[in-house]
Scaffold this active site. Structure first.
Site, PDB file in Angstrom:
ATOM      1  CG  ASN A  42    -125.060   5.324  13.636  1.00 16.54           C
ATOM      2  OD1 ASN A  42    -124.286   4.625  13.005  1.00 16.54           O
ATOM      3  ND2 ASN A  42    -126.342   5.402  13.353  1.00 16.54           N
ATOM      4  CD  GLU A  44    -129.633   3.670  16.042  1.00 15.30           C
ATOM      5  OE1 GLU A  44    -130.374   2.679  16.100  1.00 15.30           O
ATOM      6  OE2 GLU A  44    -129.730   4.537  15.139  1.00 15.30           O
ATOM      7  CG  ASN A  45    -128.915   2.393  25.047  1.00 18.78           C
ATOM      8  OD1 ASN A  45    -129.941   2.292  25.714  1.00 18.78           O
ATOM      9  ND2 ASN A  45    -127.767   1.887  25.443  1.00 18.78           N
ATOM     10  CB  ALA A  46    -132.850  -0.647  24.401  1.00 20.55           C
ATOM     11  CE1 TYR A  48    -135.632   2.622  20.711  1.00 20.70           C
ATOM     12  CE2 TYR A  48    -137.395   4.167  20.226  1.00 20.70           C
ATOM     13  CZ  TYR A  48    -136.911   2.865  20.278  1.00 20.70           C
ATOM     14  OH  TYR A  48    -137.713   1.834  19.900  1.00 20.70           O
ATOM     15  CB  CYS A  53    -123.940  11.321  15.935  1.00 18.48           C
ATOM     16  SG  CYS A  53    -125.636  11.887  16.035  1.00 18.48           S
ATOM     17  CD  GLU A  55    -121.715  12.978  12.310  1.00 21.74           C
ATOM     18  OE1 GLU A  55    -122.161  12.097  13.078  1.00 21.74           O
ATOM     19  OE2 GLU A  55    -122.396  13.489  11.403  1.00 21.74           O
ATOM     20  CB  CYS A  85    -127.489  15.955  14.267  1.00 20.77           C
ATOM     21  SG  CYS A  85    -126.483  15.667  15.741  1.00 20.77           S
ATOM     22  CB  CYS A  88    -122.489  16.153  15.310  1.00 23.59           C
ATOM     23  SG  CYS A  88    -122.885  14.541  16.015  1.00 23.59           S
TER      24      CYS A  88
HETATM   25  N1  THU Z   1    -126.685   9.979  12.982  1.00 23.13           N
HETATM   26  C1  THU Z   1    -125.325  10.072  12.969  1.00 23.13           C
HETATM   27  O1  THU Z   1    -124.613   9.194  13.486  1.00 23.13           O
HETATM   28  N2  THU Z   1    -124.768  11.145  12.378  1.00 23.13           N
HETATM   29  C2  THU Z   1    -125.462  12.076  11.654  1.00 23.13           C
HETATM   30  O2  THU Z   1    -124.860  12.972  11.090  1.00 23.13           O
HETATM   31  C3  THU Z   1    -126.924  11.992  11.568  1.00 23.13           C
HETATM   32  C4  THU Z   1    -127.566  10.981  12.453  1.00 23.13           C
HETATM   33  C5  THU Z   1    -127.288   8.760  13.544  1.00 23.13           C
HETATM   34  C6  THU Z   1    -128.017   8.905  14.835  1.00 23.13           C
HETATM   35  C7  THU Z   1    -128.957   7.730  14.769  1.00 23.13           C
HETATM   36  O3  THU Z   1    -128.286   6.565  15.220  1.00 23.13           O
HETATM   37  C8  THU Z   1    -129.257   7.556  13.301  1.00 23.13           C
HETATM   38  O4  THU Z   1    -128.241   8.259  12.616  1.00 23.13           O
HETATM   39  C9  THU Z   1    -130.623   8.078  12.869  1.00 23.13           C
HETATM   40  O5  THU Z   1    -130.817   9.382  13.328  1.00 23.13           O
END
Ligand code: THU
Length: 131
Positions: A42, A44-46, A48, A53, A55, A85, A88
């Site tokens: 995953n 992330e970014n400031a 949000y 993800c 996947e 999620c 994905c």
């Molecule tokens: N996230 C994933 O990368 N994959 C998943 O299957 C569930 C959620 C990440 C997104 C975010 O960076 C963090 O988990 C919390 O939601």
């Protein structure tokens, strides 16, 4: 490739996760039908909502290299296995509705296997779009 190697690749990819906001690193390892492995974490970014993800990072890496057919994906996260999620699931369904999904904890100590079709029953896919 057996399940344990795929899980190990997801655990390894998880170490690259950029997750300063959630503190929840996730790794993924996607196996193509031709035996190639694409990993993701995953990012992330400031701002949000721009987070991607693990996947989808793995999937988009593969597709951007011309690979569109997949056997299995392993996802590694947290103290207990978690499930991809909805976004994905939908993205994976586009290319591999019969994908084998391996849900592992963050250390790869235990996992369970579930078909994508169980996670996304009656998914909306390419055949549903008139062209
Ligand atoms: N996230 C994933 O990368 N994959 C998943 O299957 C569930 C959620 C990440 C997104 C975010 O960076 C963090 O988990 C919390 O939601």
């Amino acid at each position: 490739m057996d399940e344990s190697r795929l899980v190990a690749a997801a655990v390894d990819a998880r170490r690259n996760a950029y997750a300063p906001y959630s503190g929840f690193p996730v790794g993924a390892a996607l196996l193509s039908k031709g035996g190639r492995l694409f990993t993701g974490c995953n990012v992330e970014n400031a701002s949000y909502g721009l987070t991607v993800c693990a996947e989808r990072v793995a999937l988009f890496k593969a597709v951007s290299e011309g690979v569109r057919e997949f056997e299995a994906i392993a996802v590694a996260c947290g103290d207990a296995p978690c499930s991809p999620c909805g976004a994905c699931r939908q993205a994976l369904n586009e290319f591999a509705p019969n994908l084998k999904v391996i849900l592992a904890d963050g250390e790869g100590r235990r996992w369970e296997v579930v078909p994508l079709s169980d996670l996304l029953p009656r998914g909306f896919g390419p055949a549903d779009v008139p062209r």
